[in-house]
Write an enzyme that holds these catalytic residues in place. Structure first.
Site, mmCIF file in Angstrom:
data_model
loop_
_atom_site.group_PDB
_atom_site.id
_atom_site.type_symbol
_atom_site.label_atom_id
_atom_site.label_comp_id
_atom_site.label_asym_id
_atom_site.label_seq_id
_atom_site.Cartn_x
_atom_site.Cartn_y
_atom_site.Cartn_z
ATOM 1 N N SER A 95 0.697 5.442 -11.033
ATOM 2 C CA SER A 95 1.579 6.470 -10.466
ATOM 3 C C SER A 95 1.970 6.189 -9.025
ATOM 4 O O SER A 95 2.892 6.830 -8.509
ATOM 5 C CB SER A 95 0.920 7.852 -10.574
ATOM 6 N N HIS A 100 -3.835 -0.695 -5.814
ATOM 7 C CA HIS A 100 -5.062 -0.023 -5.390
ATOM 8 C C HIS A 100 -6.115 -0.206 -6.459
ATOM 9 O O HIS A 100 -5.824 -0.238 -7.648
ATOM 10 C CB HIS A 100 -4.830 1.463 -5.113
HETATM 11 P P1 5GP Z 1 -2.711 5.316 -10.184
HETATM 12 O O1 5GP Z 1 -2.431 6.394 -11.182
HETATM 13 O O2 5GP Z 1 -1.416 4.763 -9.593
HETATM 14 O O3 5GP Z 1 -3.613 4.238 -10.686
HETATM 15 O O4 5GP Z 1 -3.518 5.995 -9.016
HETATM 16 C C1 5GP Z 1 -2.935 6.686 -7.966
HETATM 17 C C2 5GP Z 1 -3.997 7.584 -7.402
HETATM 18 O O5 5GP Z 1 -3.545 8.044 -6.144
HETATM 19 C C3 5GP Z 1 -4.285 8.814 -8.254
HETATM 20 O O6 5GP Z 1 -5.646 8.806 -8.657
HETATM 21 C C4 5GP Z 1 -3.961 9.980 -7.329
HETATM 22 O O7 5GP Z 1 -4.836 11.069 -7.469
HETATM 23 C C5 5GP Z 1 -4.039 9.338 -5.948
HETATM 24 N N1 5GP Z 1 -3.183 9.970 -4.951
HETATM 25 C C6 5GP Z 1 -1.884 10.350 -5.104
HETATM 26 N N2 5GP Z 1 -1.407 10.883 -3.974
HETATM 27 C C7 5GP Z 1 -2.436 10.849 -3.083
HETATM 28 C C8 5GP Z 1 -2.536 11.281 -1.723
HETATM 29 O O8 5GP Z 1 -1.615 11.784 -1.096
HETATM 30 N N3 5GP Z 1 -3.759 11.097 -1.125
HETATM 31 C C9 5GP Z 1 -4.825 10.532 -1.774
HETATM 32 N N4 5GP Z 1 -5.964 10.407 -1.087
HETATM 33 N N5 5GP Z 1 -4.742 10.109 -3.052
HETATM 34 C C10 5GP Z 1 -3.564 10.272 -3.704
#
Ligand code: 5GP
Length: 114
Positions: A95, A100
Protein backbone atom coordinates in the site's frame (compact mmCIF):
# COMPACT_ATOMS: atom_id res chain seq x y z
CA UNK A 1 8.57 12.88 -1.40
CA UNK A 2 7.04 9.56 -0.41
CA UNK A 3 5.15 9.18 2.86
CA UNK A 4 8.09 7.34 4.38
CA UNK A 5 10.60 9.96 3.19
CA UNK A 6 8.48 12.54 5.04
CA UNK A 7 8.56 10.40 8.20
CA UNK A 8 12.35 10.01 7.94
CA UNK A 9 12.64 13.79 7.44
CA UNK A 10 10.50 14.28 10.60
CA UNK A 11 7.84 16.10 8.57
CA UNK A 12 5.27 13.50 9.62
CA UNK A 13 5.44 12.27 13.22
CA UNK A 14 6.37 8.67 13.96
CA UNK A 15 8.22 6.86 16.71
CA UNK A 16 11.63 6.41 15.06
CA UNK A 17 13.43 3.69 17.00
CA UNK A 18 16.47 3.10 14.78
CA UNK A 19 18.46 5.00 12.18
CA UNK A 20 21.73 4.45 10.31
CA UNK A 21 23.40 5.60 7.11
CA UNK A 22 21.05 3.61 4.85
CA UNK A 23 17.77 3.17 6.70
CA UNK A 24 15.43 4.15 9.48
CA UNK A 25 12.78 2.24 11.43
CA UNK A 26 9.58 3.30 13.13
CA UNK A 27 6.40 1.78 14.55
CA UNK A 28 3.62 0.93 12.11
CA UNK A 29 0.56 3.16 12.54
CA UNK A 30 -1.74 0.09 12.30
CA UNK A 31 0.13 -2.66 14.17
CA UNK A 32 -0.62 -6.29 13.28
CA UNK A 33 1.32 -7.67 16.28
CA UNK A 34 2.40 -6.33 19.69
CA UNK A 35 5.61 -5.21 17.94
CA UNK A 36 5.22 -4.01 14.35
CA UNK A 37 8.13 -1.97 13.03
CA UNK A 38 8.74 -0.76 9.48
CA UNK A 39 12.37 -0.69 8.32
CA UNK A 40 12.72 1.70 5.42
CA UNK A 41 15.66 2.64 3.17
CA UNK A 42 16.42 6.35 3.02
CA UNK A 43 16.63 5.96 -0.76
CA UNK A 44 13.04 5.73 -2.05
CA UNK A 45 13.32 2.41 -3.91
CA UNK A 46 9.64 1.78 -4.80
CA UNK A 47 9.56 -1.97 -4.12
CA UNK A 48 11.95 -4.87 -3.71
CA UNK A 49 11.61 -6.22 -7.24
CA UNK A 50 12.74 -2.85 -8.59
CA UNK A 51 15.95 -2.70 -6.57
CA UNK A 52 19.08 -2.65 -8.71
CA UNK A 53 22.55 -4.16 -8.34
CA UNK A 54 23.77 -0.81 -7.00
CA UNK A 55 21.28 -1.11 -4.13
CA UNK A 56 22.98 -4.21 -2.69
CA UNK A 57 24.43 -2.38 0.32
CA UNK A 58 21.03 -0.86 1.10
CA UNK A 59 19.27 -4.21 0.88
CA UNK A 60 21.86 -5.75 3.19
CA UNK A 61 21.52 -2.83 5.60
CA UNK A 62 17.76 -3.45 5.90
CA UNK A 63 18.30 -7.03 7.11
CA UNK A 64 21.16 -6.10 9.43
CA UNK A 65 18.95 -3.37 10.89
CA UNK A 66 16.20 -5.94 11.41
CA UNK A 67 18.52 -8.10 13.51
CA UNK A 68 19.69 -5.12 15.55
CA UNK A 69 16.14 -3.94 16.17
CA UNK A 70 15.09 -7.46 17.14
CA UNK A 71 17.92 -7.46 19.70
CA UNK A 72 16.91 -3.99 20.89
CA UNK A 73 13.36 -5.18 21.64
CA UNK A 74 14.43 -8.54 23.09
CA UNK A 75 13.12 -10.96 20.44
CA UNK A 76 16.39 -11.93 18.70
CA UNK A 77 16.33 -15.46 20.10
CA UNK A 78 14.92 -18.80 18.99
CA UNK A 79 12.48 -19.08 21.89
CA UNK A 80 10.93 -15.69 21.09
CA UNK A 81 11.60 -14.76 17.47
CA UNK A 82 10.23 -12.41 14.86
CA UNK A 83 9.04 -12.36 11.26
CA UNK A 84 10.13 -10.13 8.38
CA UNK A 85 7.70 -9.41 5.53
CA UNK A 86 8.13 -7.46 2.30
CA UNK A 87 4.99 -6.89 0.22
CA UNK A 88 5.50 -6.27 -3.50
CA UNK A 89 2.47 -5.25 -5.55
CA UNK A 90 -1.27 -5.69 -5.41
CA UNK A 91 -1.54 -9.42 -4.68
CA UNK A 92 0.83 -9.06 -1.73
CA UNK A 93 -1.11 -6.10 -0.33
CA UNK A 94 1.49 -3.39 -0.88
CA UNK A 95 0.00 0.00 0.00
CA UNK A 96 2.98 2.36 0.27
CA UNK A 97 5.25 2.55 -2.82
CA UNK A 98 8.49 2.95 -0.86
CA UNK A 99 10.29 -0.30 -0.03
CA UNK A 100 9.86 -1.36 3.59
CA UNK A 101 10.46 -4.46 5.68
CA UNK A 102 7.79 -5.27 8.25
CA UNK A 103 9.21 -6.66 11.52
CA UNK A 104 6.48 -8.46 13.44
CA UNK A 105 6.91 -9.94 16.90
CA UNK A 106 5.35 -10.42 20.30
CA UNK A 107 2.79 -13.13 19.52
CA UNK A 108 2.61 -16.56 17.88
CA UNK A 109 2.51 -15.83 14.15
CA UNK A 110 0.52 -18.18 11.90
CA UNK A 111 1.93 -20.06 8.91
CA UNK A 112 0.99 -19.97 6.10
CA UNK A 113 0.30 -16.23 6.24
CA UNK A 114 -3.08 -15.01 4.99
P1 5GP B 1 2.41 -2.34 2.93
O1 5GP B 1 0.94 -2.66 2.94
O2 5GP B 1 2.75 -1.37 1.80
O3 5GP B 1 3.30 -3.54 2.94
O4 5GP B 1 2.71 -1.61 4.29
C1 5GP B 1 2.51 -0.25 4.51
C2 5GP B 1 2.41 -0.07 5.99
O5 5GP B 1 2.54 1.31 6.27
C3 5GP B 1 1.07 -0.52 6.58
O6 5GP B 1 1.30 -1.55 7.54
C4 5GP B 1 0.51 0.74 7.21
O7 5GP B 1 -0.16 0.52 8.43
C5 5GP B 1 1.75 1.61 7.38
N1 5GP B 1 1.49 3.04 7.34
C6 5GP B 1 0.70 3.71 6.45
N2 5GP B 1 0.70 5.02 6.69
C7 5GP B 1 1.50 5.20 7.78
C8 5GP B 1 1.88 6.37 8.51
O8 5GP B 1 1.51 7.50 8.23
N3 5GP B 1 2.71 6.16 9.58
C9 5GP B 1 3.17 4.92 9.94
N4 5GP B 1 3.97 4.84 11.01
N5 5GP B 1 2.83 3.81 9.26
C10 5GP B 1 2.00 3.94 8.19
Amino acid sequence: MTLFEKIIAREIPAQIIYEDEHCAAFSDINPQAPTHVLIVPKKPIPRVGEAEAGDQAILGALLLAAGRIASQIGVNSTDKGFRLVINHGRDAGESVPHLHVHLLAGRQLEWPPG
